[in-house]
Structure formats: C-alpha cells, structure tokens
Motif scaffolding. Structure first.
Motif, PDB file in Angstrom:
ATOM      1  N   ARG A  96       0.360  -1.534  -0.051  1.00  0.00           N
ATOM      2  CA  ARG A  96       0.264  -0.581  -0.423  1.00  0.00           C
ATOM      3  C   ARG A  96       0.963   0.661   0.279  1.00  0.00           C
ATOM      4  O   ARG A  96       2.344   1.507   0.773  1.00  0.00           O
ATOM      5  CB  ARG A  96      -0.835  -0.005   0.840  1.00  0.00           C
ATOM      6  CG  ARG A  96      -1.791   1.291   1.358  1.00  0.00           C
ATOM      7  CD  ARG A  96      -2.979   1.220   2.452  1.00  0.00           C
ATOM      8  NE  ARG A  96      -3.562   2.096   2.333  1.00  0.00           N
ATOM      9  CZ  ARG A  96      -5.423   1.881   1.679  1.00  0.00           C
ATOM     10  NH1 ARG A  96      -5.898   0.711   1.170  1.00  0.00           N
ATOM     11  NH2 ARG A  96      -6.426   2.650   2.247  1.00  0.00           N
ATOM     12  N   GLU A  97       1.102   2.133  -1.506  1.00  0.00           N
ATOM     13  CA  GLU A  97       1.865   2.870  -1.411  1.00  0.00           C
ATOM     14  C   GLU A  97       2.872   2.713  -0.864  1.00  0.00           C
ATOM     15  O   GLU A  97       3.849   3.229  -0.045  1.00  0.00           O
ATOM     16  CB  GLU A  97       1.297   4.398  -0.412  1.00  0.00           C
ATOM     17  CG  GLU A  97      -0.128   4.892  -0.451  1.00  0.00           C
ATOM     18  CD  GLU A  97       0.108   5.763   0.269  1.00  0.00           C
ATOM     19  OE1 GLU A  97       0.398   6.446   1.582  1.00  0.00           O
ATOM     20  OE2 GLU A  97      -1.743   6.290   0.063  1.00  0.00           O
ATOM     21  N   GLY A  98       3.152   1.089  -1.247  1.00  0.00           N
ATOM     22  CA  GLY A  98       5.279   1.354  -1.498  1.00  0.00           C
ATOM     23  C   GLY A  98       5.421   0.364  -0.345  1.00  0.00           C
ATOM     24  O   GLY A  98       6.490  -0.468  -0.312  1.00  0.00           O
ATOM     25  N   ALA A  99       4.699   0.411   0.784  1.00  0.00           N
ATOM     26  CA  ALA A  99       4.777  -0.117   1.875  1.00  0.00           C
ATOM     27  C   ALA A  99       4.212  -2.022   1.979  1.00  0.00           C
ATOM     28  O   ALA A  99       2.970  -1.950   1.507  1.00  0.00           O
ATOM     29  CB  ALA A  99       4.186   0.563   3.233  1.00  0.00           C
ATOM     30  N   PRO A 100       4.776  -2.343   2.468  1.00  0.00           N
ATOM     31  CA  PRO A 100       4.731  -3.841   3.190  1.00  0.00           C
ATOM     32  C   PRO A 100       2.657  -3.615   3.182  1.00  0.00           C
ATOM     33  O   PRO A 100       2.906  -2.825   4.539  1.00  0.00           O
ATOM     34  CB  PRO A 100       5.403  -4.624   3.951  1.00  0.00           C
ATOM     35  CG  PRO A 100       6.692  -3.791   3.600  1.00  0.00           C
ATOM     36  CD  PRO A 100       6.266  -2.477   3.199  1.00  0.00           C
ATOM     37  N   ASP A 101       1.598  -4.937   2.736  1.00  0.00           N
ATOM     38  CA  ASP A 101      -0.010  -4.210   3.225  1.00  0.00           C
ATOM     39  C   ASP A 101       0.011  -5.682   4.175  1.00  0.00           C
ATOM     40  O   ASP A 101      -0.523  -5.993   2.809  1.00  0.00           O
ATOM     41  CB  ASP A 101      -0.342  -3.663   2.291  1.00  0.00           C
ATOM     42  CG  ASP A 101      -1.335  -3.709   2.805  1.00  0.00           C
ATOM     43  OD1 ASP A 101      -2.134  -3.946   3.930  1.00  0.00           O
ATOM     44  OD2 ASP A 101      -2.333  -3.003   2.333  1.00  0.00           O
ATOM     45  N   PRO A 102      -0.043  -5.804   5.090  1.00  0.00           N
ATOM     46  CA  PRO A 102      -0.287  -8.124   5.557  1.00  0.00           C
ATOM     47  C   PRO A 102      -1.305  -7.966   5.593  1.00  0.00           C
ATOM     48  O   PRO A 102      -1.869  -9.120   5.678  1.00  0.00           O
ATOM     49  CB  PRO A 102       0.261  -7.761   6.724  1.00  0.00           C
ATOM     50  CG  PRO A 102       0.695  -6.612   7.316  1.00  0.00           C
ATOM     51  CD  PRO A 102       0.949  -5.652   6.317  1.00  0.00           C
ATOM     52  N   GLN A 103      -2.614  -6.674   6.000  1.00  0.00           N
ATOM     53  CA  GLN A 103      -4.235  -6.456   5.728  1.00  0.00           C
ATOM     54  C   GLN A 103      -4.001  -7.439   4.813  1.00  0.00           C
ATOM     55  O   GLN A 103      -5.381  -7.884   4.711  1.00  0.00           O
ATOM     56  CB  GLN A 103      -4.494  -5.432   6.248  1.00  0.00           C
ATOM     57  CG  GLN A 103      -4.159  -5.524   7.696  1.00  0.00           C
ATOM     58  CD  GLN A 103      -3.159  -4.677   8.372  1.00  0.00           C
ATOM     59  OE1 GLN A 103      -2.262  -3.852   7.302  1.00  0.00           O
ATOM     60  NE2 GLN A 103      -2.598  -4.653   9.753  1.00  0.00           N
ATOM     61  N   ALA A 104      -3.602  -6.226   3.588  1.00  0.00           N
ATOM     62  CA  ALA A 104      -4.381  -7.170   2.532  1.00  0.00           C
ATOM     63  C   ALA A 104      -4.438  -8.241   1.427  1.00  0.00           C
ATOM     64  O   ALA A 104      -4.991  -9.153   1.327  1.00  0.00           O
ATOM     65  CB  ALA A 104      -3.334  -6.028   1.094  1.00  0.00           C
ATOM     66  N   ALA A 105      -3.125  -9.205   2.652  1.00  0.00           N
ATOM     67  CA  ALA A 105      -2.969 -10.140   2.235  1.00  0.00           C
ATOM     68  C   ALA A 105      -3.682 -11.223   3.326  1.00  0.00           C
ATOM     69  O   ALA A 105      -3.770 -11.855   1.964  1.00  0.00           O
ATOM     70  CB  ALA A 105      -1.092 -10.506   2.881  1.00  0.00           C
ATOM     71  N   ALA A 106      -4.275 -11.267   4.307  1.00  0.00           N
ATOM     72  CA  ALA A 106      -5.315 -11.190   4.745  1.00  0.00           C
ATOM     73  C   ALA A 106      -6.627 -11.393   3.935  1.00  0.00           C
ATOM     74  O   ALA A 106      -7.562 -12.418   3.708  1.00  0.00           O
ATOM     75  CB  ALA A 106      -5.521 -11.532   6.186  1.00  0.00           C
ATOM     76  N   ALA A 107      -6.798 -10.136   3.168  1.00  0.00           N
ATOM     77  CA  ALA A 107      -8.154 -10.331   2.702  1.00  0.00           C
ATOM     78  C   ALA A 107      -8.438 -10.761   1.253  1.00  0.00           C
ATOM     79  O   ALA A 107      -9.109 -11.606   0.914  1.00  0.00           O
ATOM     80  CB  ALA A 107      -8.745  -8.697   2.440  1.00  0.00           C
ATOM     81  N   PHE A 108      -7.100 -10.761   0.841  1.00  0.00           N
ATOM     82  CA  PHE A 108      -6.415 -11.316  -0.691  1.00  0.00           C
ATOM     83  C   PHE A 108      -7.284 -12.923  -0.787  1.00  0.00           C
ATOM     84  O   PHE A 108      -7.567 -13.530  -1.090  1.00  0.00           O
ATOM     85  CB  PHE A 108      -5.245 -11.147  -1.252  1.00  0.00           C
ATOM     86  CG  PHE A 108      -4.949 -11.808  -2.351  1.00  0.00           C
ATOM     87  CD1 PHE A 108      -5.149 -11.519  -3.773  1.00  0.00           C
ATOM     88  CD2 PHE A 108      -4.260 -13.086  -2.628  1.00  0.00           C
ATOM     89  CE1 PHE A 108      -5.097 -12.275  -5.204  1.00  0.00           C
ATOM     90  CE2 PHE A 108      -3.590 -14.185  -3.802  1.00  0.00           C
ATOM     91  CZ  PHE A 108      -4.893 -13.560  -4.703  1.00  0.00           C
ATOM     92  N   MET A 109      -6.223 -14.180   1.054  1.00  0.00           N
ATOM     93  CA  MET A 109      -6.560 -15.188   1.121  1.00  0.00           C
ATOM     94  C   MET A 109      -7.880 -15.134   0.927  1.00  0.00           C
ATOM     95  O   MET A 109      -8.849 -16.811   0.393  1.00  0.00           O
ATOM     96  CB  MET A 109      -5.879 -15.188   1.929  1.00  0.00           C
ATOM     97  CG  MET A 109      -4.279 -14.875   0.915  1.00  0.00           C
ATOM     98  SD  MET A 109      -3.241 -16.110   3.516  1.00  0.00           S
ATOM     99  CE  MET A 109      -3.681 -17.458   3.520  1.00  0.00           C
ATOM    100  N   GLU A 110      -8.241 -14.283   1.997  1.00  0.00           N
ATOM    101  CA  GLU A 110     -10.105 -14.547   2.290  1.00  0.00           C
ATOM    102  C   GLU A 110     -11.089 -14.457   0.731  1.00  0.00           C
ATOM    103  O   GLU A 110     -12.138 -15.129   0.740  1.00  0.00           O
ATOM    104  CB  GLU A 110     -10.256 -13.197   3.194  1.00  0.00           C
ATOM    105  CG  GLU A 110     -10.309 -13.341   4.638  1.00  0.00           C
ATOM    106  CD  GLU A 110     -10.913 -14.966   5.365  1.00  0.00           C
ATOM    107  OE1 GLU A 110     -11.886 -15.533   5.146  1.00  0.00           O
ATOM    108  OE2 GLU A 110     -10.363 -15.090   6.542  1.00  0.00           O
TER     109      GLU A 110
END
Length: 436
Positions: free
Chosen positions: A369-383
């Motif tokens: 997200r804006e070049g920074a790691p986004d673990p929340q996006a990874a969790a949402a992507f998996m779901e």
C-alpha cells in the motif's frame, strides 16, 4: 462435524499459538490431484499444497497403493533393522544428487529434523559451533532450527544451541545495500562479500557451515541470485566452511528449471536437506551429502526410531518415481512460466502488487500500500480467494507475500482459472471489500 464446532474444540484442546488460516477456518477432508474439498462440500483449487508439500497431488493411485501394500506388511521396525525401501530410496536420491563423490543419506521425520541433523554433522565434522545463516531465512520449528531462523516472528526465544551470525541476502526486504547498485549482480557480489566480513570479524574464523534456502520459503519465496551463491561458495571454500543447501521447499523439480533449487547457481553444496515434497505429505525428511561429513558423527553408534520407517520410505520412493516418470519438473516449468506471466500482467494492472517473484511452481505476489508492505491486504486477498475457490498461502517478513505452490500436476487451464480468481481478489481488496 460443523467447522465452527470443530474450531471451538481445537481452541480448547490445542495450543493458542497454533495458527489457522481464515476468519472461519476450514477442514479439508478429501483431495484429488490439485483439487480439495472441505467438510461442507466446497471445492477448491489447492494452490498451496499443504505448505509446499503435496508435490505430486492428492490421492495419487501409485503412491496410495505403495503405502497400502507396505502398511499391510509392517508399519514399523526402526533403524536397528534393515529396511529395503529405505536403502532403495537412499540409492535413488544419491543417483539424482548434484553433489559429486561418495555420498550417504540419513532419514528423519521432518524438515526441521533434517536441518538439525545437517547442523549436527557439520559442527561435528568441523569441530565448531559457529554457523552463518541468512536474514529472512526459515529452517524449522524445533529449538535448534529456530535458532538459525532469520525472522523475529518465528523466533519465540533468543536462545540457541549454536553461535549464529546472519548475512544479508541481496533483496530489498533484508539488505540495507539495496538501491546502491544499478546492476543487480553488483549488489549480489557486495552482499556475498558480507559473508567474508562476517567470517573475519564476527566469528573465530573457523565456521562450521553456511546454510541457505535457494529460494527462501517462509521468507516470501525470495530467490538468491546465482551470482550471490557462486561468490559465497568461493568465499566458503577459502575458509573451509561447509555449504548446506536447505531444499525442504525447492527440491524435486518444484522450481521447474532444475531438479534441485541450488543447481541454477552452479554451486555444489556439501549437504542437502529435504522433506515436504519428498513424501508428498508423508512424514519424512533427509540429509544427503558427502559421506565423510555424515559419517563424522561421534559416538559412532546411533539409531533413529522413526527415521526412514518402512511406510514413509515406500511412499516416498513411489512419489519420487511418479515425479520422474511423469516429468513433473517440465510441467512445473511450463505451467509455472505461464502463471508467472499472468501474475506479471496483473501486477501491471493492480497498484496493490509490489512484486511478482519466484520460479516454476514456487511463485509469490507481494502486496503493498503506497509502496509499503500491506499484511492486511494479504489476509483479505486470501479470504477473497477462498471465497472464490482457490487456496493460497502467505509469508514474508511482514506477512504480505502471497505464496503460490500447487502440485506439479496442475494444468494450464487450472492456472488460468486461478489467475482469474487472483484478478478478482485483487480488485476486491483494492475496493476495500470484506469477505465474511
């Protein structure tokens, strides 16, 4: 049993730190090839393979029959007795080894145990407790292997039985030198020289071993460039240090281009550790390498209760033969190359994709997200993927790398189906949708 009820019983009876995927955890009850079904009848493409393990696929008749035939004869005897399938499997592995000269194989029950054993052999052979590992590495969940794991999230204790120094791999996640060199090979060589510096400044100079994954698994499928590994090998040889290639995730054609992950670099290791894909889900691991190193263990008498047991070795031998006879390495190269191209196409369309990396059927998509790691996006992507019928994994230092590692039997059509789901899931994540 309903998943919710099983989850409650799981939480009551098992450790709280035992991780489960998804907000509503699922139970996989059946598999066939590269597809699995949960206890509620939902069908999925299995694109994580039980953590990069189910390499030949689920319910492969040849493997099932080998396990069944052996189980009907005898389940267990221990290494105090001769085991034909154990000897045959060792011989087969040695015939496929990228290491030259006389070799031997020692069987264990897991990848953690394989790395523990390799370190035991190396420290005994060299008469040293000093080891060099890499930042971002993961080598197992046992006390000893946690002590050489270069990620704080996988190290619940700072204690270790070894004297460990950590080198920097040439990737932006782990090296402060990233961005200072225009040529990636210059960065690789500079990071390799860090290994020399570690040996000469942070150790006694008599290091037992350097251990590395050719592609860091839990680290987020980060590949070590050939220029890095080849230069590191030269430095190790100057100092007599052993090279241990952790192939728990990269072996048996998973990377497509080579049977062993280390082969792409042209480096010949002294020891190779393996597990996961070796048994296609059976509990088995092994250390293979120079006979003089493995034979250096003292005292001279040793046993293993479960290492190389009849069922695991019979199944692993059938699995290895299945991989070779069906040329699954070639399929990994062809389907993996196609899928990577599709992922690179998605990266051009979705701002949330920071990097696509990996080889063969060991691929990763880093979400940012804006070049920074986004673990929340990874969790949402998996779901979002699970909701649409595809199972993937995650990793990386910040938990923002999606790991994709289906069985090597996966088809181009299934890869295209998964890519469409990935596209939809990325759009869902970027739109801020939430799967429940």
């Amino acid at each position: 049993m309903r998943p919710g009820e099983l989850h409650e019983r799981h939480r009551a009876a098992l450790p709280a730190w035992l991780s489960l995927y998804y907000e509503r955890p699922i139970e996989l009850v059946r598999g066939e090839g590269f597809r699995v079904w949960d206890s509620e009848g939902n069908e999925y493409l299995d694109f994580f393979g039980g953590i990069v393990t189910t390499i030949s696929g689920h319910a492969v008749p040849e493997i099932v029959e080998a396990v069944k035939e052996q189980a009907e004869r005898i389940l267990h005897s221990s290494t105090l007795y001769l085991i034909e399938s154990q000897v045959r499997l060792a011989e087969k592995l040695i015939s496929l080894s990228p290491i030259s000269g006389e070799q031997k194989v020692f069987f264990v029950g897991s990848g953690s145990e394989a790395n523990e054993a390799a370190l035991l052999f190396a420290t005994q052979y060299r008469g040293s407790s000093e080891v060099i590992a890499l930042r971002g590495s993961y080598h197992g969940g046992s006390f000893g292997t946690m002590g050489i794991t270069g990620q704080s999230s996988w190290r619940p204790t700072p204690r270790t039985a070894l004297d460990v120094s950590y080198a920097m791999p040439p990737h932006r996640s782990y090296s402060p030198l990233y961005g200072r060199f225009g040529d990636p090979e210059e960065l690789a060589r500079a990071c390799a020289e860090d290994v020399r510096s570690l040996i000469e400044t942070s150790t006694t100079g008599r290091v037992a071993a350097f251990i590395a994954e050719p592609i860091q698994g839990v680290g987020g499928f980060i590949e070590l460039p050939p220029a890095y590994l080849s230069r590191v090998k030269e430095i190790l040889e100057e100092h007599g240090v052993l090279f241990v290639s952790d192939e728990v995730q990269t072996a048996f054609g998973r990377t497509g281009s080579h049977f062993w992950g280390i082969e792409r670099s042209g480096v010949e290791p002294d020891l190779i550790t393996m597990a996961k894909g070796l048994g296609n889900g059976l509990a088995i691991g092994a250390v293979m390498g120079r006979a003089e190193v493995i034979d250096s263990l003292s005292p001279k008498l040793h046993i293993s209760t479960f290492g190389g047991n009849p069922v695991s070795t019979a199944g692993a031998l059938a699995n290895l033969e299945y991989i070779l006879e069906n040329d699954l390495q070639r399929n990994a190269e062809e389907v993996g190359s196609y899928l990577k191209e599709r992922l690179l196409g998605l990266a051009a369309e979705h701002a949330s994709v920071g990097e696509v990396r990996g080889r063969g059927l060991m691929l990763a998509v880093e979400l940012v997200r804006e070049g920074a790691p986004d673990p929340q996006a990874a969790a949402a992507f998996m779901e979002a993927c699970r909701e649409r019928g595809v199972l993937v994994g995650k990793g990386g230092l910040k938990g923002n790398a999606i790991r994709i590692s289906p069985p090597l039997t996966v088809t181009r059509e299934a890869a295209e189906e998964a890519a469409r789901v990935f596209d939809e899931a990325l759009s869902s994540v970027e739109a801020g949708e939430r799967v429940v």
